[in-house]
Design an enzyme around this catalytic site. Structure first.
Site, short mmCIF file in Angstrom:
data_model
loop_
_atom_site.label_atom_id
_atom_site.label_comp_id
_atom_site.label_asym_id
_atom_site.label_seq_id
_atom_site.Cartn_x
_atom_site.Cartn_y
_atom_site.Cartn_z
N GLU A 48 0.77 -1.31 -0.19
CA GLU A 48 0.01 -0.10 0.01
C GLU A 48 0.94 1.27 -0.15
OE1 GLU A 48 -3.99 -0.11 1.77
OE2 GLU A 48 -3.02 1.33 3.22
N LYS A 93 -12.87 1.85 -3.29
CA LYS A 93 -13.84 2.24 -2.47
C LYS A 93 -15.21 2.75 -2.99
CE LYS A 93 -11.36 3.03 1.97
NZ LYS A 93 -11.12 3.90 3.06
N HIS A 145 6.67 -26.97 3.53
CA HIS A 145 5.91 -28.01 3.08
C HIS A 145 4.92 -27.73 2.12
CE1 HIS A 145 7.73 -30.82 6.09
NE2 HIS A 145 7.78 -29.78 6.87
#
EC number: 5.3.1.9
Length: 547
Positions: free
Chosen positions: A351, A510, A382
């Protein structure tokens, strides 16, 4: 307008590029073989942390060239500007004074005075809740605290609260709700008692969609379970700059805690946004967290760049991204309690530095922020470590480890640490075909089997990494670690000449989300939207028409 290049910023950029080309033909193994003191020379300690950066594609000439870049970028001056409160966030004409949130000693500035007043108020609230003086609408002690926030109002506090589990006081249980997906708050509240639950609503504007919707759901849950409207104030606290909106919601004005424009959300965990942390570990430990960060601030301000942990971390990532062509970095904490650190740093770095124009608005012709990812060790071994060892992409890695554990299972901590060190070693040294063939021959395999399998067992090695050590994961060392990464991000922003403190991409998302929601509500889908977006909205509307 022609895009800005790094050659425009740095007069010796051709020398830097030539040196990077030379490193394409070198190996870390050879570098260690040639210098027995390499690890000691390329390690630095401060604020309870030690950075071993010896397993990187660097030598003294590399560092000299990078220091030249830092000098031309005026990095030392930029550090002073950040810490003294200059308006380094130029697009919003604001300072980025997160360092003021963790000042130590007597207040020296108006910001310090505001911070101290807020911390004192927080301390009284937490003492009141922990002691049982603060009671819910049935006169019972608060047992659970739920933080409602998203982004910087969630990731940092959530990560720290998990990381410092050994320091939890046990006075209350702390929970987090962030997602607009109602499943999160629905599942959480099923296990809570409304009369003993306190909600923290963390939103600077008190209008963030996810936070507001979850807060409305929490309020309805309280009212539906017998809490009268005039009793809601016993169950809601806000951290916001919009007192009037919080009061309108039903939160008492005296229970609204400030957050200031000079603090960015992703840098705000040291403020009242960190209230859930303090509820979990107590104010004394919260202040130790702040003190650890302040120690790293001092180091960042005072240490020469060649011995400066955040500056070196930033310069090394600049070297990989801008000179050696990497576009990703892995954060691998070998500590279960740090499992949320990669997600937190993902926001902090991506960001902040996911930008494509300079501070003056010119397009850049070079890579800026890189993709940040990872998980806790040894789990990652793993899953994705296969790609790190034998894939075609070079990924710079930060290994993070503690020398001592909080739990009594010393033998398991030994294996955890051993795996961390072994991974960094194996990634660096690799394994050539001759070694693989010799091992298979010793196992009694035939020449035909060896010839077939040997290429698959080759590990190219030469994969770079940092190792960050601390004696133990404590509030102080964690504070220092987070501050180091904050300042690393700023260092990169200075080197790339970008603003690390705005987030216009988030704001656009937004806005468009609101437009789509309106189209769903009204079934009025704009005809100028692309066909994919129109089709997706229609599918949702059709699926929910009878609800």
């Amino acid at each position: 307008m022609q895009a800005k290049t790094l050659a425009d910023l740095y007069s010796d950029w051709d020398k830097v590029q030539a040196h990077a080309q030379a490193w394409q033909k070198r190996t870390l193994k050879d570098a260690f073989d040639a210098d027995r003191n390499r690890a000691a020379r390329y390690s630095v300690g401060a604020a309870g942390l030690e950075l071993d950066f010896s397993k990187n594609h660097i030598d003294d000439e590399t560092l000299q060239l990078l220091m030249g870049v830092a000098d031309q970028a005026n990095l030392k001056a930029a550090i002073k500007k950040l810490l003294r409160g200059d308006h380094v966030n130029n697009t919003e004409d604001r300072p980025a004074l997160h360092s003021a949130l963790r000042f130590q000693g007597k207040p020296q500035t108006a910001e310090h005075q505001e911070v101290k007043a807020t911390l004192d108020k927080m301390a009284k609230l937490i003492k009141s809740v922990h002691s049982g003086e603060w009671k819910g609408y049935k006169g019972e002690k608060i047992t659970d605290v739920v933080n409602i926030g998203i982004g910087g109002s969630d990731l940092g506090p959530r990560m720290i609260t998990k990381a410092l589990t050994p320091f939890h006081t046990g006075d209350v249980k702390v929970h987090f709700v962030a997602n607009i997906d109602g499943a999160e708050i629905h599942d959480l509240t099923r296990g809570l008692n409304p009369s003993t639950t306190l909600f923290l609503v963390a939103s600077k504007s008190f209008s963030t969609l996810e936070t507001l919707e979850n807060s409305l759901t929490a309020r309805k849950w309280m009212l539906d379970n017998g809490c009268a409207q005039d009793q809601l104030a016993k169950h809601f606290v806000a951290i916001s700059s919009k007192v009037e909106k919080a009061v309108e919601f039903g939160i008492a004005a005296e229970n609204v805690y400030p957050i200031w424009d000079w603090v960015g959300g992703r840098y705000s965990l040291w403020s009242a946004i960190g209230m859930p942390i303090a509820f979990a570990i107590g104010m004394d430990n919260f202040n130790k967290l702040r003190a650890g960060a302040a120690a790293m601030d001092d180091h960042f301000a005072e240490a020469p760049l060649e011995r400066n942990i955040p500056a070196l971390m930033g310069l090394l990532m600049f070297w990989y991204s801008s000179c050696l062509g990497t576009d990703t970095q892995a954060i691998l904490p070998y500590a279960y309690h740090l499992q949320l650190l990669p997600a937190y740093l993902q926001q902090l770095e991506m960001e902040s530095n996911g930008k494509s124009v300079t501070k003056s608005g010119e397009r850049v012709d070079y890579q800026t922020g890189s993709i940040v990812w990872g998980t806790e060790g040894t789990n990652g071994q793993h899953s994705f470590h296969q790609l790190l060892h034998q894939g075609t992409t070079m990924v710079p890695i930060d290994f993070i480890a503690t020398l001592q554990a909080h739990h009594p299972l010393d033998h398991q901590h030994k294996f955890l640490f051993a795996n961390c060190v072994a991974q960094s070693q194996a990634l660096m040294t690799g394994r050539d075909q001759a070694t693989s063939e010799a091992e298979m021959r010793a196992q009694g395999m035939s020449d035909e089997q060896i010839a077939e399998l040997a290429p698959h067992k080759v590990h190219p090695g030469n994969r770079p990494s940092n190792t960050i050590l601390m004696d133990k994961l404590t509030p102080e060392t964690l504070g220092a670690l987070i501050a180091a990464y904050e300042h690393k991000v700023y260092t990169l922003g200075v080197l790339w000449n970008i603003n690390s403190f705005d987030q216009w991409g988030v704001e656009l998302g937004k806005l468009l989300g609101t437009h789509v929601a309106t189209a769903i509500d009204t079934t009025d889908i704009p005809s100028d939207w692309d066909s994919s977006t129109q089709t997706l909205v229609k599918k949702f509307t059709e699926a929910n028409k009878n609800l």
